[in-house]
Write a protein that holds these residues in place. Structure first.
Motif, PDB file in Angstrom:
ATOM      1  N   SER A 188       0.914  -1.115   0.008  1.00 14.37           N
ATOM      2  CA  SER A 188      -0.065  -0.038  -0.013  1.00 14.37           C
ATOM      3  C   SER A 188       0.850   1.215  -0.160  1.00 14.37           C
ATOM      4  CB  SER A 188      -0.948   0.137   1.227  1.00 14.37           C
ATOM      5  OG  SER A 188      -1.634   1.204   1.266  1.00 14.37           O
ATOM      6  N   LEU A 209       0.155   4.134   0.373  1.00 13.53           N
ATOM      7  CA  LEU A 209      -0.515   5.567   1.617  1.00 13.53           C
ATOM      8  C   LEU A 209      -0.586   4.671   2.711  1.00 13.53           C
ATOM      9  CD1 LEU A 209      -3.591   7.238  -0.052  1.00 13.53           C
ATOM     10  CD2 LEU A 209      -1.517   8.234   0.694  1.00 13.53           C
ATOM     11  N   THR A 218      -2.057   3.633   6.538  1.00  9.97           N
ATOM     12  CA  THR A 218      -3.234   3.278   6.996  1.00  9.97           C
ATOM     13  C   THR A 218      -3.340   3.833   8.381  1.00  9.97           C
ATOM     14  OG1 THR A 218      -3.600   1.525   5.520  1.00  9.97           O
ATOM     15  CG2 THR A 218      -4.973   1.409   7.352  1.00  9.97           C
ATOM     16  N   LYS A 242     -11.462  15.175   7.579  1.00 12.87           N
ATOM     17  CA  LYS A 242     -11.414  15.488   6.415  1.00 12.87           C
ATOM     18  C   LYS A 242     -11.377  17.203   6.461  1.00 12.87           C
ATOM     19  CE  LYS A 242     -13.364  11.721   3.955  1.00 12.87           C
ATOM     20  NZ  LYS A 242     -14.721  10.931   3.568  1.00 12.87           N
ATOM     21  N   GLY A 266      -9.992  12.837  -0.582  1.00 18.00           N
ATOM     22  CA  GLY A 266      -9.503  11.561  -1.093  1.00 18.00           C
ATOM     23  C   GLY A 266      -8.491  10.967  -0.301  1.00 18.00           C
ATOM     24  N   ALA A 267      -7.301  11.473   0.516  1.00 14.86           N
ATOM     25  CA  ALA A 267      -6.515  10.934   1.070  1.00 14.86           C
ATOM     26  C   ALA A 267      -6.914  10.508   2.249  1.00 14.86           C
ATOM     27  CB  ALA A 267      -5.434  12.066   1.456  1.00 14.86           C
ATOM     28  N   THR A 310     -10.050   9.681   3.030  1.00 14.82           N
ATOM     29  CA  THR A 310     -11.131   8.777   2.693  1.00 14.82           C
ATOM     30  C   THR A 310     -10.232   7.421   2.356  1.00 14.82           C
ATOM     31  OG1 THR A 310     -12.393  10.532   1.423  1.00 14.82           O
ATOM     32  CG2 THR A 310     -13.011   7.993   1.202  1.00 14.82           C
ATOM     33  N   ARG A 311      -9.214   7.545   1.769  1.00 18.48           N
ATOM     34  CA  ARG A 311      -8.278   6.424   1.727  1.00 18.48           C
ATOM     35  C   ARG A 311      -7.692   5.717   2.818  1.00 18.48           C
ATOM     36  NH1 ARG A 311      -7.422   2.339   0.813  1.00 18.48           N
ATOM     37  NH2 ARG A 311      -5.812   1.231  -0.496  1.00 18.48           N
ATOM     38  N   ARG A 313     -12.449   4.353  -0.566  1.00 13.01           N
ATOM     39  CA  ARG A 313     -11.750   4.470  -2.028  1.00 13.01           C
ATOM     40  C   ARG A 313     -11.335   5.897  -2.424  1.00 13.01           C
ATOM     41  NH1 ARG A 313     -16.606   1.917  -4.710  1.00 13.01           N
ATOM     42  NH2 ARG A 313     -15.454   2.518  -6.650  1.00 13.01           N
ATOM     43  N   LEU A 314     -10.200   5.840  -2.912  1.00 12.63           N
ATOM     44  CA  LEU A 314      -9.463   7.065  -3.130  1.00 12.63           C
ATOM     45  C   LEU A 314     -10.268   7.872  -4.412  1.00 12.63           C
ATOM     46  CD1 LEU A 314      -7.062   9.111  -2.910  1.00 12.63           C
ATOM     47  CD2 LEU A 314      -6.235   7.821  -5.086  1.00 12.63           C
ATOM     48  N   GLY A 352     -13.833   9.788  -2.911  1.00 10.57           N
ATOM     49  CA  GLY A 352     -13.466  10.623  -2.085  1.00 10.57           C
ATOM     50  C   GLY A 352     -12.916  11.916  -2.881  1.00 10.57           C
ATOM     51  N   LEU A 353     -12.072  11.686  -3.744  1.00 13.21           N
ATOM     52  CA  LEU A 353     -11.264  12.814  -4.602  1.00 13.21           C
ATOM     53  C   LEU A 353     -12.477  13.573  -5.421  1.00 13.21           C
ATOM     54  CD1 LEU A 353      -7.923  12.332  -5.763  1.00 13.21           C
ATOM     55  CD2 LEU A 353      -9.536  13.540  -7.307  1.00 13.21           C
TER      56      LEU A 353
END
Ligand SMILES: Cc1cc2nc3c(=O)[nH]c(=O)nc-3n(C[C@H](O)[C@H](O)[C@H](O)COP(=O)(O)OP(=O)(O)OC[C@H]3O[C@@H](n4cnc5c(N)ncnc54)[C@H](O)[C@@H]3O)c2cc1C
Length: 463
Positions: free
Chosen positions: A96, A98, A100, A316, A354-355, A357-358, A363-364, A367-368
């Motif tokens: 991954s 990114l 978690t 967010k 997006g970030a 959410t991921r 899912r990126l 979200g983005l």
């Protein structure tokens, strides 16, 4: 921001900023003085920011659960956490790109100096839990800020019912430990702990010890849904209404139910309240019949932590706001046009939404897209309102009746002074025209009269 600037006088703003600055300096001074006086190092998880800790030791508890002890940089430092808190662990699962982020609840004494202990259950394909299970003593783990759950106040309730499922026992255990070790707290506690099999009864030794040490204040019921032992000594089955009905025997006054477990369990239990369960139990005793009606949600049932979507939304909003204001400050030196602001909001919304959410397991791309749209639409609407307000700020506001009359939906018309003058002029002109006509008529009549007189004088017989 502009709205606030316009509505708050400058003097108040300056006073406010000065006040906050003063308060900040005062608190910092007080804080550092307190620690300087007591020679205590700064709490490890004080305030916002990242904290990296070294893993001291690990201990396998069962087939899927481990205890992980992390040491503080200073062996006399304490966590600074309050009941009930969890830590946001930043993990880097294999494959991954990114990180978690997941919350984990300390099970050690929150005031214990030098170390903190987590208990982590590994889920099949679990990203964060798999990563944490792969850590070896000497590795380090980074934590983001702490996450606060229900802020417990001693003796707020006379009795608290604690419903835990699986690894959801960790926050409940932190609460039990904190309440029982406080000599001033007299709250009675009943734990209902549901697990899959006997080996999943995490922290059983500790809980048994508390039940022996505090028989008047703490009792528990374990329920196992798929027992491995043939003649299991535990109740078999899930935490269900029947079990709760036989457990909640006290008056509901000043009692509270706390729930912590897998989302499905929390959802199914949230709708059963202490009040409705006791009521049903009492009614059943009297009539020996089932009480009809569904249980309603009430303030008496509480999940220990905020909903994951509340947490995600807060993260967010924080990330979008931070990113947006930094771009505006650094790139546009706070002089961006409304259009540029809309683009920056869309960009920050997309990237940060997006970030986060991921990071929180979503899912990126959705979200983005959703957050960049929200950012753009939100900023554009704000710009439109702001422009409208600015325009209105320069015109004197009209009285209500006049605004009503100006509306195209109302069959009344409001008249300006010029309109009114025009109508009056028209009236004057028409009156003048009528006067002129009357003058003409009078002239004609006078002419007739004189000509009649003249002809009468010359030939009176013609009359
Ligand atoms: C406030 C709070 C405190 C927590 N404290 C602890 C703790 O002390 N110890 C601990 O082990 N966990 C704790 N958790 C749960 C933890 O944060 C993670 O959700 C869990 O470790 C799974 O993350 P993952 O990345 O490994 O799984 P993911 O990669 O997100 O999911 C992998 C699979 O596991 C399933 N799964 C994920 N979470 C759960 C769950 N809770 N129940 C059932 N199935 C699930 C998913 O549906 C998916 O199929 C806590 C959660 C919260 C909200």
């Amino acid at each position: 921001m502009t709205i606030i600037q316009r509505t708050i006088p400058k003097a108040i703003k300056v006073a406010g900023v000065a006040g906050f600055a003063g308060l900040g300096i005062y608190c910092t001074k007080q804080f550092s003085t307190a620690f300087a006086e007591s020679n205590e190092p700064k709490p490890v998880f004080s305030g916002l920011g990242f904290t990296t800790l070294r893993l001291q030791s690990t201990k396998t508890v069962n087939h899927n659960t481990k205890r992980l002890v992390f040491e503080y940089p200073n062996e006399s430092a304490r966590s600074g956490l309050t009941l009930t808190s969890a830590l946001l662990a930043i993990t880097h699962p294999e494959g991954s790109w990114l990180p978690t982020i997941r919350p984990y609840t300390p099970i050690s004494d929150l005031d214990e100096p030098g170390r903190i202990e987590l208990m982590v259950k590994q889920y099949p394909d679990g990203k964060a839990s798999g990563y944490l299970h792969s850590l070896k003593p000497g590795d380090s783990l980074r934590f983001a800020t702490s996450l606060k759950g229900y802020q417990w106040k001693q003796n707020e309730f006379s009795h608290a019912y604690l419903l835990a499922g699986g690894a959801g026992i960790t926050p409940i255990y932190q609460l039990i430990k904190g309440i029982l070790k406080n000599p001033q707290d007299r709250t009675k506690l009943t734990l209902v702990f549901g697990v899959n099999s006997e080996e999943d009864l995490l922290l059983k030794e500790e809980l048994d010890r508390y039940a022996t040490e505090f028989p008047e204040r703490f009792n528990y019921i374990y329920t196992v849904s798929r027992p491995k032992e043939e003649n299991s000594s535990y109740r078999t089955g899930y935490i269900d209404e029947e079990l709760l009905r036989s457990t909640f025997r006290e008056s509901t006054q000043n009692t509270k139910v706390f729930i912590c477990g897998p989302p499905a369990m929390e959802d199914s239990l949230r709708y059963l309240t202490c009040e409705s369960l006791v009521y049903r139990y009492a009614s059943d005793l009297k009539s020996q019949t089932t009480v009809p009606g569904t249980a309603k949600m009430s303030g008496q049932t509480k999940s220990l932590y905020p909903e994951p979507n509340v947490l995600t939304s807060s993260l967010k909003v924080g990330a979008v706001t931070g990113l947006r204001s930094n771009i505006l400050k650094l790139h546009y030196e706070d002089k961006a046009t409304p259009k540029q602001r809309a683009y920056v909001s869309a960009l920050s919304g997309g990237v940060a939404g997006g970030a986060v959410t991921r990071l929180m397991g979503g899912r990126l791309v959705p979200g983005l897209v959703v957050f960049s749209l929200l950012g753009y639409v939100g900023q554009s609407s704000y710009n439109a309102i702001d422009t409208w307000q600015m325009e209105n700020a320069n015109t004197t506001s009209k009285p209500f009746l006049q605004r009503m009359a100006d509306s195209k939906w109302i069959p009344l018309k409001s008249l300006s002074d010029d309109d009114y003058r025009g109508i009056l002029n028209e009236k004057v002109l028409s009156i003048e025209a009528e006067i002129a006509l009357i003058d003409d008529k009078i002239g004609e009549l006078e002419k007739l009269k004189t000509s009649g007189l003249e002809s009468g004088n010359s030939d009176p017989a013609a009359k």
